[in-house]
Design a protein around this motif. Structure first.
Motif, PDB file in Angstrom:
ATOM      1  N   GLY A 101     -95.623  42.719  -2.935  1.00 35.16           N
ATOM      2  CA  GLY A 101     -94.638  43.682  -2.089  1.00 35.16           C
ATOM      3  C   GLY A 101     -95.541  44.951  -1.958  1.00 35.16           C
ATOM      4  O   GLY A 101     -96.762  45.105  -2.137  1.00 35.16           O
ATOM      5  N   ILE A 102     -94.710  45.956  -1.275  1.00 36.37           N
ATOM      6  CA  ILE A 102     -95.176  47.356  -1.248  1.00 36.37           C
ATOM      7  C   ILE A 102     -95.206  48.151  -2.305  1.00 36.37           C
ATOM      8  O   ILE A 102     -94.010  48.259  -3.003  1.00 36.37           O
ATOM      9  CB  ILE A 102     -94.651  47.847   0.245  1.00 36.37           C
ATOM     10  CG1 ILE A 102     -95.043  47.222   1.406  1.00 36.37           C
ATOM     11  CG2 ILE A 102     -95.202  49.310   0.589  1.00 36.37           C
ATOM     12  CD1 ILE A 102     -93.940  47.387   2.441  1.00 36.37           C
ATOM     13  N   THR A 103     -96.449  48.655  -2.490  1.00 37.40           N
ATOM     14  CA  THR A 103     -96.312  49.477  -3.902  1.00 37.40           C
ATOM     15  C   THR A 103     -96.461  51.234  -3.520  1.00 37.40           C
ATOM     16  O   THR A 103     -97.217  51.332  -2.546  1.00 37.40           O
ATOM     17  CB  THR A 103     -97.360  48.978  -4.807  1.00 37.40           C
ATOM     18  OG1 THR A 103     -97.447  47.788  -5.175  1.00 37.40           O
ATOM     19  CG2 THR A 103     -97.375  49.975  -5.925  1.00 37.40           C
ATOM     20  N   VAL A 104     -95.595  51.843  -3.942  1.00 40.81           N
ATOM     21  CA  VAL A 104     -95.396  53.051  -3.763  1.00 40.81           C
ATOM     22  C   VAL A 104     -95.661  53.957  -4.921  1.00 40.81           C
ATOM     23  O   VAL A 104     -94.903  53.694  -5.920  1.00 40.81           O
ATOM     24  CB  VAL A 104     -94.219  53.731  -3.092  1.00 40.81           C
ATOM     25  CG1 VAL A 104     -94.212  54.959  -2.631  1.00 40.81           C
ATOM     26  CG2 VAL A 104     -94.023  52.815  -1.534  1.00 40.81           C
ATOM     27  N   ASN A 105     -96.324  55.147  -5.259  1.00 36.08           N
ATOM     28  CA  ASN A 105     -96.251  55.846  -6.140  1.00 36.08           C
ATOM     29  C   ASN A 105     -95.044  56.546  -6.172  1.00 36.08           C
ATOM     30  O   ASN A 105     -95.035  57.550  -5.407  1.00 36.08           O
ATOM     31  CB  ASN A 105     -97.651  56.586  -6.205  1.00 36.08           C
ATOM     32  CG  ASN A 105     -98.804  55.839  -6.574  1.00 36.08           C
ATOM     33  OD1 ASN A 105     -98.665  54.922  -7.110  1.00 36.08           O
ATOM     34  ND2 ASN A 105     -99.914  56.205  -5.760  1.00 36.08           N
ATOM     35  N   GLY A 106     -94.370  56.591  -7.307  1.00 34.72           N
ATOM     36  CA  GLY A 106     -93.148  57.571  -7.681  1.00 34.72           C
ATOM     37  C   GLY A 106     -93.361  58.418  -8.654  1.00 34.72           C
ATOM     38  O   GLY A 106     -94.497  58.796  -8.930  1.00 34.72           O
ATOM     39  N   LEU A 107     -92.265  59.103  -9.094  1.00 29.87           N
ATOM     40  CA  LEU A 107     -92.370  60.004  -9.794  1.00 29.87           C
ATOM     41  C   LEU A 107     -92.938  59.814 -11.437  1.00 29.87           C
ATOM     42  O   LEU A 107     -93.571  60.492 -11.969  1.00 29.87           O
ATOM     43  CB  LEU A 107     -90.987  60.783 -10.116  1.00 29.87           C
ATOM     44  CG  LEU A 107     -90.520  61.454  -8.928  1.00 29.87           C
ATOM     45  CD1 LEU A 107     -89.174  62.304  -9.220  1.00 29.87           C
ATOM     46  CD2 LEU A 107     -91.525  62.870  -8.505  1.00 29.87           C
ATOM     47  N   PHE A 145     -91.660  47.353  -4.186  1.00 34.22           N
ATOM     48  CA  PHE A 145     -90.732  46.769  -3.363  1.00 34.22           C
ATOM     49  C   PHE A 145     -91.263  45.267  -3.215  1.00 34.22           C
ATOM     50  O   PHE A 145     -92.059  45.132  -2.342  1.00 34.22           O
ATOM     51  CB  PHE A 145     -90.565  47.394  -2.147  1.00 34.22           C
ATOM     52  CG  PHE A 145     -90.096  48.967  -2.329  1.00 34.22           C
ATOM     53  CD1 PHE A 145     -88.716  49.242  -2.218  1.00 34.22           C
ATOM     54  CD2 PHE A 145     -91.061  49.828  -2.206  1.00 34.22           C
ATOM     55  CE1 PHE A 145     -88.279  50.383  -2.312  1.00 34.22           C
ATOM     56  CE2 PHE A 145     -90.701  51.434  -2.384  1.00 34.22           C
ATOM     57  CZ  PHE A 145     -89.336  51.435  -2.517  1.00 34.22           C
ATOM     58  N   PRO A 146     -90.377  44.269  -3.869  1.00 35.43           N
ATOM     59  CA  PRO A 146     -90.596  42.984  -3.619  1.00 35.43           C
ATOM     60  C   PRO A 146     -90.289  42.504  -2.397  1.00 35.43           C
ATOM     61  O   PRO A 146     -89.163  41.662  -2.206  1.00 35.43           O
ATOM     62  CB  PRO A 146     -89.834  42.587  -5.057  1.00 35.43           C
ATOM     63  CG  PRO A 146     -88.688  43.518  -5.091  1.00 35.43           C
ATOM     64  CD  PRO A 146     -89.236  44.641  -4.791  1.00 35.43           C
ATOM     65  N   ILE A 147     -91.035  42.543  -1.515  1.00 30.57           N
ATOM     66  CA  ILE A 147     -90.737  42.241  -0.097  1.00 30.57           C
ATOM     67  C   ILE A 147     -90.974  40.687  -0.158  1.00 30.57           C
ATOM     68  O   ILE A 147     -90.226  39.976   0.974  1.00 30.57           O
ATOM     69  CB  ILE A 147     -91.766  42.860   0.775  1.00 30.57           C
ATOM     70  CG1 ILE A 147     -91.147  42.557   2.314  1.00 30.57           C
ATOM     71  CG2 ILE A 147     -92.967  42.137   1.005  1.00 30.57           C
ATOM     72  CD1 ILE A 147     -91.257  44.157   2.966  1.00 30.57           C
TER      73      ILE A 147
END
Length: 145
Positions: free
Chosen positions: A56-62, A68-70
């Motif tokens: 899925g789409i990986t986003v860097n969080g805090l 996000f398992p698309i």
């Protein structure tokens, strides 16, 4: 109470529904296997899995990267559409065609209903009935407008 339950169970709709549920569940397992064996690898060709194997789409969080398992969403949509298409074309459409044929055989065509008489036609029928019931010497005068 038991008689009513027996009538409910023996209706054709309940039996058809039970068959559809059983076959739908079996077909869902097949669709899920196809999605897992074919669709997920195709999605993995486009997106790189993270360290947990999630595609899925990986986003860097805090607190680090979040994926996000698309692929799960795409798998669920494809599985739903496949099951819905098969249920429609295997159960719903043939049943509708069969019901239409049965209605035609019975001569009950629901599309062509006889039109209702107009107000003037009803009034003319009432006038004619009243004139037929009145004695010969007491006929009301007929006036047309």
């Amino acid at each position: 109470m038991i008689k009513g339950f027996k009538e409910f169970i023996l209706r054709g709709n309940v039996i058809d529904l039970a068959v559809a549920v059983v076959i739908g569940a079996a077909f869902t397992a097949v669709v899920n296997a196809v999605v897992a064996a074919i669709i997920e690898p195709l999605i993995a060709l486009v997106w790189k899995p993270d360290e947990n194997g999630e595609v899925g789409i990986t986003v860097n969080g805090l607190w680090g990267p979040v994926t996000f398992p698309i692929s799960d969403l795409i798998n669920a949509i494809i599985a739903f559409l496949a099951v819905a298409i098969v249920v429609y074309f295997v159960f719903v459409h043939p049943m509708n065609v069969w019901k239409e044929r049965q209605a035609r055989k019975a001569g009950a065509d629901t599309d062509e209903e006889e039109p209702l008489p107009t107000e003037q036609e009803l009034l003319a029928q009432i006038r004619d009935l009243l004139s037929n019931q009145a004695p010969a010497g007491n006929q009301p005068p007929t006036t047309r407008t």
